[in-house]
Every structure is written in structure tokens, then in C-alpha cells.
Design an enzyme around this catalytic site. Structure first.
Site, short mmCIF file in Angstrom:
data_model
loop_
_atom_site.label_atom_id
_atom_site.label_comp_id
_atom_site.label_asym_id
_atom_site.label_seq_id
_atom_site.Cartn_x
_atom_site.Cartn_y
_atom_site.Cartn_z
NE ARG A 1 3.41 2.06 4.31
CZ ARG A 1 3.72 3.34 4.11
NH1 ARG A 1 4.10 3.74 2.89
NH2 ARG A 1 3.66 4.20 5.10
CB CYS B 1 -0.43 8.38 0.92
SG CYS B 1 0.31 10.03 1.01
#
Length: 275
Positions: free
Chosen positions: A178, A231
Site C-alpha cells: 500500500r 496510516c
């Protein structure tokens, strides 16, 4: 005081005259088999309902207002005079670390720990489980919580304006794929904030789902001044902050909005590939 507690130590504390308050932070469907049982006496501490405001501007899991979170503490019966143990089923990678951060770092509760290894470690140690029931708070617990007005520490988190003004080193807790922009299962844009380093929160755990040793964590966690953890939405970043606490290192600030807020403005730069 350690920020972690083993199943064995928790079992011993539950037998004392002053057992800790247990908060179940797991995220699951209410009809799932995992939702059927929990630790004795635990209360639900829900990521979406209790630890976050409504998603939208500010990311997928913005902080609730201080007033709303204080009301949540009242409902759960949280008081500074009683220890709290939070747990989930992902070694603290999901909401347990966020719960620890909100209670200990933001609200300033003096004694909050995370069950190392989660409910799986508890069950592996032959810990008792009971059917999950609706939260019930005694009048005595509610009265104690009513008397507590947390002195919130807003220096432990950072928003976009301060992030732009103060800079520092960003640490991304998402999986490396990611971070590199190879996949993005949750947000509409893939990649990372330019200049960030990648430290996937899963790397904080050993194969058994428990935290790595303090020495192992200290050897792998990025260090420096003005560290900021982020995050996808400010949840698993708390796991990295918890890892710093386990390692005995200075704690990074939390960028609460994280990637889901950063990409709300198409004019903000996006990086892909390795750090």
C-alpha cells in the site's frame, strides 16, 4: 509500568479485590462466531461508535470531540483509579492500540495496558471466556467516571496545519504494498505522503501474535526528532506508537487524519514506490 500485559498476569489480576476494567475492542459482525464470547466482565469499546467521530472531512476515523469521548468514558465506567486492559484479536494492530492511545496518551489515564497477543493468546492460555452481553455499568462506576474530567493532551496528535508548519519525519504503518502504491483496498488513491518512511505495524509482532522484544523493536523502529505516525485512517498508526512505548522510546505524534484525509485534496502531492 509496562504497556503490555500477558494472559497469565491478567488472570492473576482478575482474581484480586481490584481487578482491571476490560475493554473489548474487536471489530466484527455481530452475528459472527467470534462475537459470541469475550473475557469475563469485559465491555465493548467500539472503534466506529466510541473511538471515532463520523467519517468525512478529516478522514475515515477522526477523533471524537473531547465532550463526546468523556461521555463514552462515563458510559463505560472508566475511572483513573481503576486499571484498564484493552484487547482485540489482531495483536493490538486494530482498535486495541487506538483505544490504548486515546485513553493513555490523549485522555491521560495513568494505567492502561494492552493484552499481548489478544484474545487468541488468552484462549491459548486456557483463559475463561463468557458470552458477550450488552454493556452494563453500575451506578457506582458511573459516579466515579462522572467525577473524572480528563485533562486532554492535544500535543500528542497533529492535524494538517501543524503538520505543514512543523514538518518532521513521517512513519507510515500500512503494508509495504500500500505504501508503494501497488494496491489500495480502502482509499480511492494509492501511494504515500512524500518523504515518509514505511514501517508496517505487522512487523511489530512475532509469529505468535505477541509483540517483539523491546530490544528487537528498538533496533527496527525509525528514530529521530519530531516523528509523526500515520496510516490509512489513524488506527494502525497507534500500533506503531504502542511499539515505541514497548521499546521504551520517545513516542511519535499521531497524524489522526492520515492518508484518508491527505488525499481529500487532489492538490496535495502523492508519492509511489519505495521510501
Amino acid at each position: 509500568m509496562s504497556v503490555l500485559i500477558t494472559p497469565e498476569a491478567l488472570e492473576a489480576q482478575l482474581q484480586t479485590s481490584q481487578p482491571p476494567l476490560l475493554l473489548d475492542c474487536r471489530a466484527f459482525r455481530q452475528d459472527s462466531a467470534e462475537a459470541a464470547v469475550t473475557l469475563p466482565g469485559s465491555r465493548r469499546f467500539d472503534l466506529e461508535r466510541d473511538m471515532s467521530a463520523a467519517s468525512g472531512a478529516g478522514g475515515r476515523h477522526p477523533l471524537p470531540s473531547q465532550a463526546d469521548f468523556t461521555a463514552t468514558l462515563l458510559r463505560l465506567g472508566v475511572t483513573p483509579g481503576r486499571a484498564v486492559v484493552v484487547f482485540d484479536d489482531q495483536g493490538g494492530r486494530l482498535a486495541a492500540a487506538r483505544g490504548w492511545w486515546m485513553l493513555a496518551c490523549w485522555a491521560g489515564h495513568p494505567d492502561v495496558r494492552v493484552l499481548d497477543g489478544g484474545i487468541q493468546a488468552w484462549q491459548a492460555a486456557a483463559g475463561e471466556t463468557v458470552p458477550l452481553a450488552p454493556n452494563e455499568v453500575s451506578r457506582e462506576a458511573a459516579a466515579g467516571a462522572t467525577a473524572w474530567r480528563p485533562d486532554y493532551h492535544d500535543t500528542v496528535w497533529i492535524g494538517l496545519e501543524r503538520l505543514a508548519a512543523e514538518g518532521g519525519q513521517l512513519i507510515d504503518a500500512r503494508a509495504a504494498s500500500r505504501f508503494r502504491g501497488e494496491e489500495e483496498p480502502l482509499d480511492p488513491v494509492a501511494g504515500h505522503i512524500p518523504g515518509a518512511l514505511c514501517h508496517p505495524c505487522a512487523d511489530n509482532l512475532a509469529a505468535d501474535g505477541r509483540f517483539q522484544s523491546p530490544a528487537a523493536l528498538a533496533a527496527t523502529l525509525p528514530q529521530g526528532e519530531r516523528l509523526t505516525a500515520y496510516c490509512g485512517s489513524g488506527v494502525t498508526a497507534c500500533h506503531n506508537i504502542l511499539a515505541y512505548a514497548v521499546a521504551g522510546l520517545a513516542l511519535p505524534r499521531l497524524y489522526v487524519g492520515s492518508w484518508s484525509e491527505w488525499i481529500e485534496d487532489a492538490g496535495r502531492p502523492v508519492a509511489t514506490g519505495p521510501a
